[in-house]
Write a protein that holds these residues in place. Sequence first.
Motif, PDB file in Angstrom:
ATOM      1  N   PHE A  96     -21.953  55.912 -49.819  1.00  0.00           N
ATOM      2  CA  PHE A  96     -23.178  55.269 -50.314  1.00  0.00           C
ATOM      3  C   PHE A  96     -22.956  53.787 -50.633  1.00  0.00           C
ATOM      4  CE2 PHE A  96     -24.529  59.646 -50.775  1.00  0.00           C
ATOM      5  CZ  PHE A  96     -25.881  59.570 -50.448  1.00  0.00           C
ATOM      6  N   ARG A  97     -21.925  53.194 -50.041  1.00  0.00           N
ATOM      7  CA  ARG A  97     -21.725  51.740 -50.186  1.00  0.00           C
ATOM      8  C   ARG A  97     -22.937  51.008 -49.646  1.00  0.00           C
ATOM      9  NH1 ARG A  97     -15.713  49.817 -48.325  1.00  0.00           N
ATOM     10  NH2 ARG A  97     -16.655  47.784 -48.630  1.00  0.00           N
ATOM     11  N   GLY A  98     -23.385  50.015 -50.376  1.00  0.00           N
ATOM     12  CA  GLY A  98     -24.557  49.251 -49.937  1.00  0.00           C
ATOM     13  C   GLY A  98     -25.881  49.863 -50.363  1.00  0.00           C
ATOM     14  N   GLY A  99     -25.817  50.876 -51.220  1.00  0.00           N
ATOM     15  CA  GLY A  99     -27.038  51.575 -51.642  1.00  0.00           C
ATOM     16  C   GLY A  99     -28.020  50.694 -52.397  1.00  0.00           C
ATOM     17  N   LEU A 100     -27.498  49.834 -53.288  1.00  0.00           N
ATOM     18  CA  LEU A 100     -28.382  48.971 -54.077  1.00  0.00           C
ATOM     19  C   LEU A 100     -29.071  47.938 -53.188  1.00  0.00           C
ATOM     20  CD1 LEU A 100     -29.363  48.366 -56.951  1.00  0.00           C
ATOM     21  CD2 LEU A 100     -27.451  46.760 -57.191  1.00  0.00           C
ATOM     22  N   ALA A 101     -28.321  47.366 -52.258  1.00  0.00           N
ATOM     23  CA  ALA A 101     -28.915  46.394 -51.325  1.00  0.00           C
ATOM     24  C   ALA A 101     -29.978  47.055 -50.456  1.00  0.00           C
ATOM     25  CB  ALA A 101     -27.818  45.782 -50.441  1.00  0.00           C
ATOM     26  N   THR A 102     -29.711  48.290 -50.019  1.00  0.00           N
ATOM     27  CA  THR A 102     -30.678  49.032 -49.206  1.00  0.00           C
ATOM     28  C   THR A 102     -31.934  49.339 -50.012  1.00  0.00           C
ATOM     29  OG1 THR A 102     -28.830  50.060 -48.022  1.00  0.00           O
ATOM     30  CG2 THR A 102     -30.991  51.046 -47.717  1.00  0.00           C
ATOM     31  N   LEU A 103     -31.761  49.720 -51.270  1.00  0.00           N
ATOM     32  CA  LEU A 103     -32.899  50.021 -52.140  1.00  0.00           C
ATOM     33  C   LEU A 103     -33.804  48.804 -52.289  1.00  0.00           C
ATOM     34  CD1 LEU A 103     -34.390  51.805 -54.260  1.00  0.00           C
ATOM     35  CD2 LEU A 103     -32.789  50.932 -55.958  1.00  0.00           C
ATOM     36  N   PHE A 104     -33.213  47.643 -52.596  1.00  0.00           N
ATOM     37  CA  PHE A 104     -34.008  46.420 -52.745  1.00  0.00           C
ATOM     38  C   PHE A 104     -34.687  46.044 -51.427  1.00  0.00           C
ATOM     39  CE2 PHE A 104     -31.152  45.104 -56.465  1.00  0.00           C
ATOM     40  CZ  PHE A 104     -32.129  45.417 -57.404  1.00  0.00           C
ATOM     41  N   ARG A 105     -33.932  46.136 -50.333  1.00  0.00           N
ATOM     42  CA  ARG A 105     -34.484  45.769 -49.024  1.00  0.00           C
ATOM     43  C   ARG A 105     -35.691  46.628 -48.675  1.00  0.00           C
ATOM     44  NH1 ARG A 105     -31.286  47.487 -43.766  1.00  0.00           N
ATOM     45  NH2 ARG A 105     -32.421  49.386 -44.320  1.00  0.00           N
ATOM     46  N   GLU A 106     -35.564  47.941 -48.876  1.00  0.00           N
ATOM     47  CA  GLU A 106     -36.636  48.858 -48.475  1.00  0.00           C
ATOM     48  C   GLU A 106     -37.854  48.771 -49.387  1.00  0.00           C
ATOM     49  OE1 GLU A 106     -36.734  50.753 -45.626  1.00  0.00           O
ATOM     50  OE2 GLU A 106     -35.009  49.482 -45.215  1.00  0.00           O
ATOM     51  N   ALA A 107     -37.640  48.663 -50.694  1.00  0.00           N
ATOM     52  CA  ALA A 107     -38.770  48.597 -51.625  1.00  0.00           C
ATOM     53  C   ALA A 107     -39.564  47.314 -51.420  1.00  0.00           C
ATOM     54  CB  ALA A 107     -38.278  48.697 -53.061  1.00  0.00           C
ATOM     55  N   ILE A 108     -38.869  46.189 -51.346  1.00  0.00           N
ATOM     56  CA  ILE A 108     -39.552  44.890 -51.158  1.00  0.00           C
ATOM     57  C   ILE A 108     -40.100  44.775 -49.737  1.00  0.00           C
ATOM     58  CG2 ILE A 108     -39.233  42.384 -51.092  1.00  0.00           C
ATOM     59  CD1 ILE A 108     -36.959  42.842 -53.221  1.00  0.00           C
ATOM     60  N   GLY A 109     -39.249  45.083 -48.767  1.00  0.00           N
ATOM     61  CA  GLY A 109     -39.623  44.891 -47.372  1.00  0.00           C
ATOM     62  C   GLY A 109     -40.785  45.750 -46.937  1.00  0.00           C
TER      63      GLY A 109
END
Length: 306
Positions: free
Chosen positions: A167-180
Amino acid sequence: MAAAGDAAKEYVAGAAAGVAQVVVGHPFDTVKVKLQAHNTTAHGKVYKNAFHCTSRILLEEGIRGLYKGASSSFIGIAVESSLFFGTYSQAKQLLQGNYEDGRPHLQVIIPSAACSGALISCILTPTELTKCRMQVQGKDVMHGTRYSSPLDCAVKTLESEGLRGIFRGGLATLFREAIGNAVFFCTYEYSRYWMHNYLDSPRFSSSSHFVMAKDIGIGVMSGGISGMAFWTATLPLDVAKTVIQTDPDPHLSRNPFRVLSMVYKRAGMSGCYAGLGPTLARAFPANAAAIVAWEYSAKILGIKRG
């Protein structure tokens, strides 16, 4: 029962959108990931541009090199798109409430899209990690471990880094998907509404052929523009995610903003937008295909939308 049936159909239509998106967009994504992983290091740029990167892949690995990691993408994005489009449609219906005028409303679209994006980030993180690690390795061993398949990559990651590693990169993915995805669906809903209003006026033909061409054209344009809006807004977060997921250093920070700061110091603003060319080149056709597949699957399944 009818409501449950309609909800299930929304998830099926979403899966169709995901498959269409991978078929069209994966080669562009491979080029983007290689640029992000190899052009943001302290050793300087490996590839001159997207064309150079594509040429190197084709020369060294053939057409199959452009589809590395595609099997995990097909599985991951089919499930992710099913959940994403299905959850978005259901949340939108629940929040529609008093808004029955047929117009898009930000107070409905933004929370529906952001919540759906946050939900699918849990699925996207491990599937994108395996995809990215498969994409950045060439014919030779580049980061110590040779992965023969996405499954092999996932197993070896679990063995060496544990559950936290997958789950490395999970926080970046969360921000990317919610905002994007809030940006994506706002752009999609408003552009679709305006184009329909214009083309549904009496000055245009109402023949069945025109209606079909109009619907496809609106799907292509609204989907393509929305995809470009998504990536323009979130590409720096995606760069951070790729660096976090593919860097061999296990002690690298997982804070996307800290990683972005490091990338900026190394490669400037161009580093934060590494892969912009192939990303935008992919965004239009891949998202156009996804939206057309989503809308037409919904029609075939008998889902009624405004």
